[in-house]
Enzyme design. Structure first.
Site, PDB file in Angstrom:
ATOM      1  N   GLY A 192      -8.435  54.675 -13.319  1.00 19.33           N
ATOM      2  CA  GLY A 192      -8.694  53.885 -12.117  1.00 19.33           C
ATOM      3  C   GLY A 192      -7.415  53.424 -11.444  1.00 19.33           C
TER       4      GLY A 192
ATOM      5  N   GLY B 204      -9.740  56.573 -19.738  1.00 19.19           N
ATOM      6  CA  GLY B 204     -10.130  56.638 -21.146  1.00 19.19           C
ATOM      7  C   GLY B 204     -11.046  57.821 -21.431  1.00 19.19           C
TER       8      GLY B 204
ATOM      9  N   LYS C  20      -3.414  49.225 -21.172  1.00 18.81           N
ATOM     10  CA  LYS C  20      -4.347  49.130 -22.303  1.00 18.81           C
ATOM     11  C   LYS C  20      -3.666  49.698 -23.549  1.00 18.81           C
ATOM     12  CE  LYS C  20      -8.189  49.836 -19.175  1.00 18.81           C
ATOM     13  NZ  LYS C  20      -8.843  50.997 -18.555  1.00 18.81           N
TER      14      LYS C  20
ATOM     15  N   ARG D  52     -13.293  55.052  -6.142  1.00 19.83           N
ATOM     16  CA  ARG D  52     -14.447  55.298  -7.010  1.00 19.83           C
ATOM     17  C   ARG D  52     -15.763  55.209  -6.230  1.00 19.83           C
ATOM     18  NH1 ARG D  52     -12.545  52.452 -12.701  1.00 19.83           N
ATOM     19  NH2 ARG D  52     -11.884  54.401 -13.669  1.00 19.83           N
TER      20      ARG D  52
HETATM   21  P1  ADP Z   1      -5.581  53.241 -15.729  1.00 25.15           P
HETATM   22  O1  ADP Z   1      -6.569  52.345 -15.026  1.00 25.15           O
HETATM   23  O2  ADP Z   1      -4.975  54.256 -14.814  1.00 25.15           O
HETATM   24  O3  ADP Z   1      -6.161  53.851 -16.980  1.00 25.15           O
HETATM   25  P2  ADP Z   1      -4.389  50.975 -17.083  1.00 25.15           P
HETATM   26  O4  ADP Z   1      -5.594  50.174 -16.722  1.00 25.15           O
HETATM   27  O5  ADP Z   1      -4.162  51.277 -18.513  1.00 25.15           O
HETATM   28  O6  ADP Z   1      -4.352  52.322 -16.216  1.00 25.15           O
HETATM   29  O7  ADP Z   1      -3.068  50.223 -16.623  1.00 25.15           O
HETATM   30  C1  ADP Z   1      -2.800  49.874 -15.291  1.00 25.15           C
HETATM   31  C2  ADP Z   1      -1.997  48.618 -15.195  1.00 25.15           C
HETATM   32  O8  ADP Z   1      -0.846  48.675 -16.026  1.00 25.15           O
HETATM   33  C3  ADP Z   1      -1.473  48.352 -13.811  1.00 25.15           C
HETATM   34  O9  ADP Z   1      -2.178  47.275 -13.247  1.00 25.15           O
HETATM   35  C4  ADP Z   1       0.015  48.043 -14.019  1.00 25.15           C
HETATM   36  O10 ADP Z   1       0.447  46.905 -13.294  1.00 25.15           O
HETATM   37  C5  ADP Z   1       0.091  47.775 -15.499  1.00 25.15           C
HETATM   38  N1  ADP Z   1       1.436  48.012 -16.047  1.00 25.15           N
HETATM   39  C6  ADP Z   1       2.172  49.121 -15.969  1.00 25.15           C
HETATM   40  N2  ADP Z   1       3.389  48.932 -16.523  1.00 25.15           N
HETATM   41  C7  ADP Z   1       3.424  47.660 -16.973  1.00 25.15           C
HETATM   42  C8  ADP Z   1       4.413  46.852 -17.615  1.00 25.15           C
HETATM   43  N3  ADP Z   1       5.627  47.342 -17.925  1.00 25.15           N
HETATM   44  N4  ADP Z   1       4.084  45.588 -17.918  1.00 25.15           N
HETATM   45  C9  ADP Z   1       2.871  45.087 -17.612  1.00 25.15           C
HETATM   46  N5  ADP Z   1       1.899  45.784 -16.996  1.00 25.15           N
HETATM   47  C10 ADP Z   1       2.165  47.064 -16.669  1.00 25.15           C
HETATM   48 MG    MG Z   2      -7.196  50.336 -15.441  1.00 24.50          MG
END
Ligand code: ADP
Ligand code: MG
Length: 403
Positions: free
Chosen positions: A360, A384, A202, A37
């Site tokens: 991210g 998001g 999330k 980023r």
């Molecule tokens: P992004 O930033 O791409 O939008 P999120 O912030 O929603 O994605 O989610 C990312 C996090 O989700 C990662 O740190 C990952 O470790 C966690 N994650 C993925 N699968 C699981 C799971 N089964 N249980 C707990 N955490 C998870």
């Molecule tokens: Mg995230």
């Protein structure tokens, strides 16, 4: 049409320009684990500095909820920004306090200052409009104009994204323009089949978007932390996996809507269950409806999709013409639970069409797993924000930049 920074490029010398960036990078014990980023923000910052502007960079980091929290300081980001930019970056350890006031006043033509995390001030993300307005008014005293370049936050009605953009002449930076041009392709000319892949942590944020995406896509593939709420809604015991019990009705609603619309929902058939949330936890693969029957019993935690699911997900993705992916399939930060995310990333690189990664952590994951950025159609800095754009929502931070 977004008002573009390009329109005023000749008239920036000596101007005080506030640049709202998204420098919300992942950190581990004060060390930046992925600087994507920051890199994505460089072209606009550099262009402003080269044009002789006095550049005041502002950003948020994490969710400190309105007061200073050491681990969410932007100080490490200031160091990295300075390295990547190849010129000094002054760091002010407050936002509307004495340091920021002095640092912005002392700026020379082409100079760059980074203010501390905007969210250390309750006004930034307040639900109260007057509180946001008054914080934005304080920020506005630093600048003659605002360049909005934090794509990851344009879906938020926050002081530096929305109110500030109304107070000062405001323009979209290069990154916001680039991101929007890719999302336009995904919404206006999406070739079919169109698949959206969702995962990550999330849960309630993302389950909510599914309902809105259903009328627009052919398939929705679900993994990551959010899938356990979906499996629970189907009546499966998910043991100690991530679960948001108050979202079960949301899930049931989108299932019935998907059936009506003929949209295929692709779910994992097997899951990697771990003894706990740790990189060296014991683990085993079990069918998705047997999570509670692993050898870890009620303590078992689903941390990745299993290999059979990974193959099915990869097939659904690679046979699509348009793919948008947001959210890792598992806890990719731990090597034992990165398999599903790796398989999905690989499948995106094989799409014969447009494949976009957003978010991210998702973007950080593809880089951490060694994929070349050029193997994807686009890697978006916003998760998001991208999803809300694809849902067809109007994003406040873009709306204010429109003529
Ligand atoms: P992004 O930033 O791409 O939008 P999120 O912030 O929603 O994605 O989610 C990312 C996090 O989700 C990662 O740190 C990952 O470790 C966690 N994650 C993925 N699968 C699981 C799971 N089964 N249980 C707990 N955490 C998870
Ligand atoms: Mg995230």
């Amino acid at each position: 049409m977004l008002r573009s920074l390009k329109n005023i490029a000749d008239d920036l010398a000596g101007k005080r320009v506030i640049v709202r960036c998204d420098l919300n990078v992942p950190l581990k014990e004060g060390v930046i684990t992925d600087d994507g980023r920051i890199r994505a923000s460089l072209p606009t910052i550099r262009a402003l500095s080269d044009a002789g502007a006095k550049v005041i960079v502002v950003s948020h980091l994490g969710r400190p909820e309105g007061s200073p929290v050491e681990k969410y300081s932007l100080a490490p980001v200031a160091f990295r920004l300075e390295e990547l930019l190849g010129q000094p970056v002054v760091f002010a350890a407050d936002t509307v306090g004495p340091q920021a006031k002095a640092a912005t006043k002392l700026l020379e033509h082409g100079g760059v200052v980074l203010l501390e995390n905007l969210r250390f001030n309750p006004g930034e993300a307040s639900k109260d409009e007057t509180e946001r307005q008054s914080f934005a008014e304080q920020l506005a005293t630093y600048g003659d104009l605002l360049v909005s370049n934090g794509f990851g936050v344009v879906h938020r009605k926050q002081a530096s994204v929305y109110e500030l953009a109304k107070l000062l002449p405001s323009y979209a930076g290069d990154l916001v323009e680039l991101e929007v041009s890719v999302l336009e392709k995904l919404t206006e000319q999406a070739q079919r089949p169109y698949t959206v892949v969702l995962g990550g942590a999330k849960v309630s944020d993302k389950l909510g978007v599914i309902e809105h995406l259903l009328p627009k896509v052919d398939k929705i593939v679900i993994g990551g932390g959010m899938v356990f709420t979906v499996l629970a809604a189907q009546g499966h015991d998910v043991a100690a996996s991530l679960l948001e019990a108050d979202q079960l009705n949301v899930v049931r609603n989108f299932f019935s809507q998907a059936a009506d619309l003929g949209v295929e929902i692709v779910l994992p058939t097997d899951v990697v269950v771990a003894s706990g949330f740790s990189p060296d936890a014991s683990f085993e693969t079990v069918p998705a409806n047997e999570i509670a029957n692993s050898s870890f019993g009620a303590a078992g935690m689903g941390l990745d999709i299993g290999p059979e699911s990974a193959r099915a997900f990869a097939e659904a993705i690679a046979s699509s013409k348009t793919v948008f992916w947001n959210g890792p399939m598992g806890v990719f930060e731990f090597a034992n639970f990165a398999g599903g995310t790796r398989a999905v990333a690989q499948a995106l690189t094989e799409v014969n069409g447009l494949a976009v990664v957003g978010g991210g952590d998702s973007a950080a994951a593809v880089r951490a797993l060694g994929f070349e950025e050029s193997a994807f159609g686009h890697i978006s800095t916003g998760g998001g924000a991208s999803l809300e754009y694809l849902e067809g929502k109007s994003l406040p931070g873009l709306e204010v930049l429109n003529d």
